[in-house]
Design a protein around this motif. Sequence first.
Motif, PDB file in Angstrom:
ATOM      1  N   LEU A   8      12.367  -1.914   9.506  1.00  0.00           N
ATOM      2  CA  LEU A   8      13.267  -3.025   8.963  1.00  0.00           C
ATOM      3  C   LEU A   8      13.741  -3.725  10.310  1.00  0.00           C
ATOM      4  CD1 LEU A   8      15.379  -1.386   6.128  1.00  0.00           C
ATOM      5  CD2 LEU A   8      13.314  -2.965   5.957  1.00  0.00           C
ATOM      6  N   ALA A  25       9.927  -7.037   8.746  1.00  0.00           N
ATOM      7  CA  ALA A  25       9.609  -5.808   8.214  1.00  0.00           C
ATOM      8  C   ALA A  25       8.372  -5.424   7.790  1.00  0.00           C
ATOM      9  CB  ALA A  25      10.681  -5.492   7.041  1.00  0.00           C
ATOM     10  N   ASP A  39      13.336  -8.211   5.190  1.00  0.00           N
ATOM     11  CA  ASP A  39      13.763  -6.660   4.910  1.00  0.00           C
ATOM     12  C   ASP A  39      14.020  -6.452   3.486  1.00  0.00           C
ATOM     13  OD1 ASP A  39      13.835  -7.045   7.731  1.00  0.00           O
ATOM     14  OD2 ASP A  39      15.933  -6.190   7.983  1.00  0.00           O
TER      15      ASP A  39
END
Length: 540
Positions: A8, A25, A39
């Motif tokens: 992330l 991410a 994320d």
Amino acid sequence: MRTRLVLLSAGLLDPVTGEFLPETALAVSGGRISALGDDRRIRALADSSTTVIDLKGAVVIPGLVDGHLHPVSGAELTHGLDLSRCADLDAVREALAREVRSLAPGAWLHGWGLDPNVFEDRPVEAAALAPVLDGVPALLQLFDAHSMLASPRALELAGVDGPRSFAQSAEVVCDEAGRPTGLLLEDAACELVERAAPRPTHAERRARLAAALRGMAAAGLTGGHAMDANGDSLALYAELDAAGELPVRLRVAPWCQPGTDADALRALIEQQGTGGTLWRTEGVKLFMDGTIDNGTAWLERPDCHGESTHAFWPDPEAYTRIVGELHRAGVPTATHAIGDAAVRHVLDSVEKALATGDRGVRHRVEHIETVPDDTLRRFAALGVVASMQPTHCCDFTRADHTDNWSRRLGEERASRAWRCRDLWDSGATVVLGSDWPIAPYPPLGVMAGARHRRPSRDLSRPPHGPEQALTALEALRGMTVNAARAAGEEREAGRLAVGHRADLTVLADSPLTTAATDLPDLPVLLTVLDGRPTHRAASL
């Protein structure tokens, strides 16, 4: 398939465009990148068994791959006295004297990384290190790993008391009276004395290899093109792989030497594709010459000593025939060719092979230290990969051409050293590597050397051939995109894309905006191989 790893808050850097992807991410399943996104979306893919790492803005790049290294022999050769930092003969003598004082009676002294430039205008011979090594059996590997100095006691124990004949290019260098000087050129001569020295056990070699590979992973390497399969190398890889202790993905090319007969060639062909989860035999390594520093390269014009005039293969046409047979069998070749005549002969041989078989087989030339203009465009025209080690130019030559390599070649040829820029601009696929243990394996140092071309020991010194430097993005491609292409893996490696291997290197900042001279010190925060962390900094 469950999500094994989630990263992330990342900067996902594309080595093709040099830009960051819009996603922040990624998720990994089954050893592959399974998703890219923001994320929130990627975090939702994790369950209680998933490793979730907040990178806090760190930069993710495809896993760095060394295009040319020798893990097993390197782990063995570097287990001894490191002479690579010795800048003159006095420093070498002092280091040897300290080591001798710590040796048990009768024990062998092993050294590595000896730079022939420390001898300056003196011959490279054991007499220069007397009386430090008097009575001590010692083997000192020169930095090129194609030559070594043996002490008088080592020669005595090995029964080497004069010149020898070899089936390939090699020499026990002797004085005018026929007495060995201690200098041994190429493997066949070196092995005469190496056989007399005590050998490490299999367990010791396994432990040394495992430690070396862990060091590579910590430096950010996820892969390497291993240019040998000598001795029990493959057995060692298989053991580590089976035990889950292989932290670097290896593509191994066994050697094909002069004198290889039809049965041995057939065995090399049948060996292709064998391996384990994280290592595989792919390709064959050949030699067309030795090195410029010890006078065993193959040059179109002799060096200043009248040396470097012969091919490693006594019959170069035998090499050409074998390349043709390997090509028709679909086996890629990687040929060590340092001198201009050697490189030209490899390109000629590949051109002949292409006329009789599939053009999809990717051949390579390794090293390419000096070549004339008319060879440059032939790499792209023939689809031959240019595999180069820029740190050799940085650390073993000098901008003013006072080093051994440059003096042997003369001004004209020394001025066209390691033509990375020219080969890149001509359309060749340029792959970067270290040739470890010849030079250090940390990939950030390799990329930095390709950019600044300065001695790593003193970055204030001028660069050798700055016009041949690569850009930051090109250097990154040389250890990601181009390494994948050289291996025929561009559809599954070298990019941050869904379906590609989850071999990843995570850096504290972008390698594209970090100054070349600062790049070797850029922290490697995380290395991921096949979706599993092999190195993780305490800050994560």
